[in-house]
Design a protein around this motif. Structure first.
Motif, PDB file in Angstrom:
ATOM      1  N   ILE A 207     -17.979   6.441 -13.584  1.00 38.44           N
ATOM      2  CA  ILE A 207     -16.643   6.265 -13.030  1.00 38.44           C
ATOM      3  C   ILE A 207     -16.390   7.286 -11.911  1.00 38.44           C
ATOM      4  CG2 ILE A 207     -15.652   7.719 -14.866  1.00 38.44           C
ATOM      5  CD1 ILE A 207     -13.122   5.983 -14.643  1.00 38.44           C
TER       6      ILE A 207
ATOM      7  N   LEU B 188      -8.490   3.362 -14.652  1.00 40.33           N
ATOM      8  CA  LEU B 188      -8.423   3.646 -16.082  1.00 40.33           C
ATOM      9  C   LEU B 188      -8.916   2.440 -16.870  1.00 40.33           C
ATOM     10  CD1 LEU B 188      -4.986   5.463 -16.204  1.00 40.33           C
ATOM     11  CD2 LEU B 188      -7.177   6.477 -16.844  1.00 40.33           C
ATOM     12  N   PRO B 189      -9.574   2.655 -17.994  1.00 37.03           N
ATOM     13  CA  PRO B 189     -10.032   1.525 -18.812  1.00 37.03           C
ATOM     14  C   PRO B 189      -8.851   0.771 -19.396  1.00 37.03           C
ATOM     15  CG  PRO B 189     -10.349   3.593 -19.975  1.00 37.03           C
ATOM     16  CD  PRO B 189      -9.936   3.957 -18.591  1.00 37.03           C
TER      17      PRO B 189
ATOM     18  N   TYR C 137      -5.280   1.782 -21.841  1.00 37.35           N
ATOM     19  CA  TYR C 137      -4.865   3.185 -21.734  1.00 37.35           C
ATOM     20  C   TYR C 137      -3.371   3.323 -22.016  1.00 37.35           C
ATOM     21  CZ  TYR C 137      -2.837   2.140 -17.130  1.00 37.35           C
ATOM     22  OH  TYR C 137      -2.078   1.624 -16.112  1.00 37.35           O
TER      23      TYR C 137
ATOM     24  N   LEU D 181      -6.495   9.603 -15.015  1.00 38.53           N
ATOM     25  CA  LEU D 181      -7.763   9.117 -14.468  1.00 38.53           C
ATOM     26  C   LEU D 181      -8.674  10.281 -14.101  1.00 38.53           C
ATOM     27  CD1 LEU D 181      -9.620   6.876 -13.422  1.00 38.53           C
ATOM     28  CD2 LEU D 181      -8.347   6.936 -11.268  1.00 38.53           C
ATOM     29  N   SER D 182      -8.102  11.348 -13.560  1.00 37.76           N
ATOM     30  CA  SER D 182      -8.900  12.511 -13.188  1.00 37.76           C
ATOM     31  C   SER D 182      -9.690  13.044 -14.378  1.00 37.76           C
ATOM     32  CB  SER D 182      -7.993  13.616 -12.637  1.00 37.76           C
ATOM     33  OG  SER D 182      -8.739  14.769 -12.322  1.00 37.76           O
ATOM     34  N   GLU D 183      -9.099  12.980 -15.577  1.00 37.46           N
ATOM     35  CA  GLU D 183      -9.779  13.472 -16.767  1.00 37.46           C
ATOM     36  C   GLU D 183     -11.007  12.630 -17.122  1.00 37.46           C
ATOM     37  OE1 GLU D 183      -6.801  13.474 -19.760  1.00 37.46           O
ATOM     38  OE2 GLU D 183      -5.714  15.199 -18.938  1.00 37.46           O
ATOM     39  N   LYS D 184     -11.042  11.385 -16.660  1.00 38.69           N
ATOM     40  CA  LYS D 184     -12.165  10.485 -16.971  1.00 38.69           C
ATOM     41  C   LYS D 184     -13.333  10.653 -16.007  1.00 38.69           C
ATOM     42  CE  LYS D 184      -9.397   8.538 -20.020  1.00 38.69           C
ATOM     43  NZ  LYS D 184      -9.556   8.820 -21.478  1.00 38.69           N
ATOM     44  N   ILE D 185     -13.099  11.326 -14.885  1.00 41.54           N
ATOM     45  CA  ILE D 185     -14.122  11.466 -13.850  1.00 41.54           C
ATOM     46  C   ILE D 185     -14.865  12.780 -14.058  1.00 41.54           C
ATOM     47  CG2 ILE D 185     -14.519  11.640 -11.362  1.00 41.54           C
ATOM     48  CD1 ILE D 185     -11.971   9.999 -10.956  1.00 41.54           C
ATOM     49  N   SER D 186     -16.172  12.751 -13.902  1.00 45.69           N
ATOM     50  CA  SER D 186     -16.986  13.941 -14.111  1.00 45.69           C
ATOM     51  C   SER D 186     -16.580  15.065 -13.168  1.00 45.69           C
ATOM     52  CB  SER D 186     -18.470  13.610 -13.885  1.00 45.69           C
ATOM     53  OG  SER D 186     -19.248  14.780 -13.870  1.00 45.69           O
TER      54      SER D 186
ATOM     55  N   SER E 254      -8.535  19.432 -14.874  1.00 44.36           N
ATOM     56  CA  SER E 254      -9.682  18.630 -14.451  1.00 44.36           C
ATOM     57  C   SER E 254      -9.889  18.729 -12.953  1.00 44.36           C
ATOM     58  CB  SER E 254      -9.487  17.160 -14.865  1.00 44.36           C
ATOM     59  OG  SER E 254      -8.421  16.564 -14.145  1.00 44.36           O
TER      60      SER E 254
END
Length: 602
Positions: free
Chosen positions: A74, A83-84, A87, A105-110, A147
């Motif tokens: 992602i 976002l999946p 959510y 969304l930022s939390e889901k990105i590496s 994040s």
């Protein structure tokens, strides 16, 4: 049968061997050419470098580049993310209100995601001095989302040559968010080790004073100041340092790419030069033709953006650092840019250095302080009082409220300017960016026309923006103000010397389509003609959009819907005829004089 197959196998085997030999030859030839090309480039640079004494180096980390090219997931490669499904929308909305971007969304990105390489192709083969200054990177944060902060730090750690990264100084400007606990700091220290230094301020200082506190702590030869919501790209630092090595009285800024606040897409930015209008709002100026032709060479940058720049530590303190009499933020980039240029230095943008910057939702209002004072107004007047000379009166003319603001003691800053024997501000305007004065003249020429735009077909109706926000299509026709020369703000239009049609809020009429009944938009003025170029023919009463060498459209009123649109001009169509509240006929008669020359300047 067996014999035939054996012969066939031998033939296939020979062809395969020949093909592999051919490939090996191609690879060897290509490698030799690349090696010869690089050595030739390095040799050319050696000869050009003060007697050929300096050694040059390719600072690229090709292993890291290859590894990042393989990353998937992602937001990887700077692709837009989402976002999946399923959510928590309430949590997402709440975080958006706090941060002004899609924090969930930022939390889901590496933290270590790969981003695209938008550099000019020539940047990828450039070499720089083998010995570059040790660098202290200073980042101020206050209640930043963890994040985003961690993605900033990881991108710098992964894409900055280890031997150049003297230290990462993270200044916590008295964060109050519960997310900034000791555990997070411990996690960062465990990751980055002794090169990460954390300075925790015991009271809120604001960006300007917090940066100075970080600079006092720094021991590197060069200082790089960055915002806390950026992502570095490959090989960003060496090209930023090289001009400082060439001339220690130089400061540099990178090319800034855009990180979308909604989906975190990494979007290519374009080289630009910074400036300001006479409200002290930062603006971007186009490159001069010779600068455009010389890309990706560094080019003059009259005013830095402020968030991201590099400067030699000795030069920074020689210039008196930031004026700590400035509060929170605002105006500091003007003061530092003026000092650099007027006091013997030079400010360059370096297109081969790129960093992405996360811009918040424009509708989001960041609260920097709990105070009620106009700290930015104070900053603007303080900078103007020291550096603008007689031109500070222009700023006060546009912002008369500044006259009532007290700026405190500025004697030390004036003494600094005297001690450094800095040039006058008029020199800055005439020498550093003469095109800036043409685009934002201190004393604007009179308008070609102004006031209400009254429909000739229905004289009781006028074009009205009805106070709609910027970047919104408009076109409503509403009852005209009693005074057409001085109507209400939503009906007050100026056909300015920029040949655009604007309102007092610096928003212009903009046409974005050539389709029949195309809408008109209210858009930030960009001063470059094109879809914001307008001309009023006071004889035919047509209001035309487009330069004379393009296919023009005219503003047309639909008397039934009380809306206006753009269509092909027809001087016999009464719905395309408009009266301006006030028309300067002598100016309009010379409307196109010098237009081609102005285009060539751009």
């Amino acid at each position: 049968m067996y014999v035939k197959l054996s012969v066939l196998h031998r033939k296939l085997w020979r062809k395969r061997i020949l093909f592999e030999v051919f490939l090996i030859c191609i690879i060897l030839i290509t490698t030799h050419q690349l090696y010869t090309h690089r050595n030739g480039a390095e040799e050319t640079q050696r000869k050009a470098d003060k007697g050929g004494l300096a050694e040059w180096r390719d600072w690229h980390d090709y292993g890291a580049i290859a590894r990042e090219a393989l990353r998937e997931g992602i937001g990887e490669q700077g692709r837009p993310a989402a976002l999946p499904s399923g959510y928590d929308k309430e949590v997402a909305a709440a975080s958006w209100l706090v941060y002004g971007f899609n924090a969930l969304l930022s939390e889901k990105i590496s933290f270590e995601r790969a981003v695209p390489d938008f550099r000019h192709l020539r940047c990828r083969s450039m070499t720089y001095h083998k010995e570059l200054p040790s660098t202290s990177i200073i980042i101020v944060h206050r209640n930043e989302h963890p994040s985003v902060l961690q993605r900033t730090l990881h991108s710098l750690w992964n894409r900055t040559p280890y031997e150049l990264l003297h230290e990462l100084i993270l200044v916590d400007d008295f964060s109050t968010s519960p997310l900034f606990e000791v555990s997070l700091e411990q996690k960062l220290l465990a990751k980055f080790g002794a090169k990460l230094k954390i300075l925790k301020l015991t009271e809120h200082q604001g960006l300007i004073r917090a940066r100075v506190a970080g600079a006092r702590m720094a021991t590197g030869e060069a200082l790089v100041f960055l915002d806390t919501h950026v992502e570095a790209t490959q090989n960003w630092l060496p090209p930023l340092l090289q001009p400082i090595v060439n001339d220690p009285y130089t400061s540099t800024t990178p090319n800034i790419d855009i990180i979308d606040y909604d989906n975190f897409e990494y979007i290519e930015g374009t080289p630009a030069r910074g400036g300001f209008d006479w409200n002290f709002v930062y603006v971007e100026l186009p490159l001069l033709p010779e600068e455009q032709a010389a890309l990706p060479a560094p080019h003059n940058n009259p005013i830095m953006n402020g968030g991201l720049f590099a400067i030699g530590a000795k030069f920074f303190w020689h210039l008196g650092a930031y004026d700590v009499g400035l509060e929170v933020w605002g105006g500091e980039q003007f003061e530092l840019s003026f000092k650099i240029w007027m006091c013997g230095g030079r400010l360059l943008e370096v297109p081969c250095s790129r960093l992405g910057h996360l811009y918040r939702d424009p509708k989001f209002n960041v609260k920097y302080t709990n105070g009620t004072d106009d700290y930015q107004g104070k900053n603007f007047k303080r900078v103007a009082s020291v550096w603008l000379d007689e031109y500070q009166e222009v700023l006060y003319k546009h912002n008369p409220e500044l006259l009532r603001i007290k700026v405190g003691d500025i004697s030390a800053r004036r003494a600094l300017r005297e001690r450094l024997q800095c040039k006058p501000f008029k020199w800055f305007l005439e020498t550093v960016a003469p095109d800036f004065v043409r685009m934002y003249p201190p004393f604007a020429p009179p308008d070609y026309a102004s006031g209400a735009l009254q429909s000739v077909a229905v004289p009781q109706l006028c074009l009205d923006s009805i106070q709609l926000p910027v970047e919104h299509h408009i076109g409503d026709l509403r009852p005209c103000s009693p005074n057409l020369q001085q109507p209400v703000d939503s009906q007050n239009w100026q056909l300015t010397f920029h040949r655009d049609l604007r309102q007092a809020n610096e928003n212009c009429l903009d046409v974005q389509s050539k389709e029949p009944n195309a809408s008109i938009w209210l858009w930030p003025c960009h001063y470059e003609g094109g879809n914001q170029f307008w001309y009023y023919d006071h004889q035919s009463q047509l209001l035309m959009q487009g330069e004379p060498w393009t296919e023009r459209r005219c503003l047309e009123a639909n008397v039934n819907t009380r809306r206006s649109y753009m269509n092909i001009c027809d001087s016999n169509n009464v719905n395309m005829k408009w009266n301006f509240g006030l028309v300067n006929q002598s100016l309009l008669d010379n409307f196109f004089k010098g237009l081609q020359a102005n285009v060539e300047i751009k």
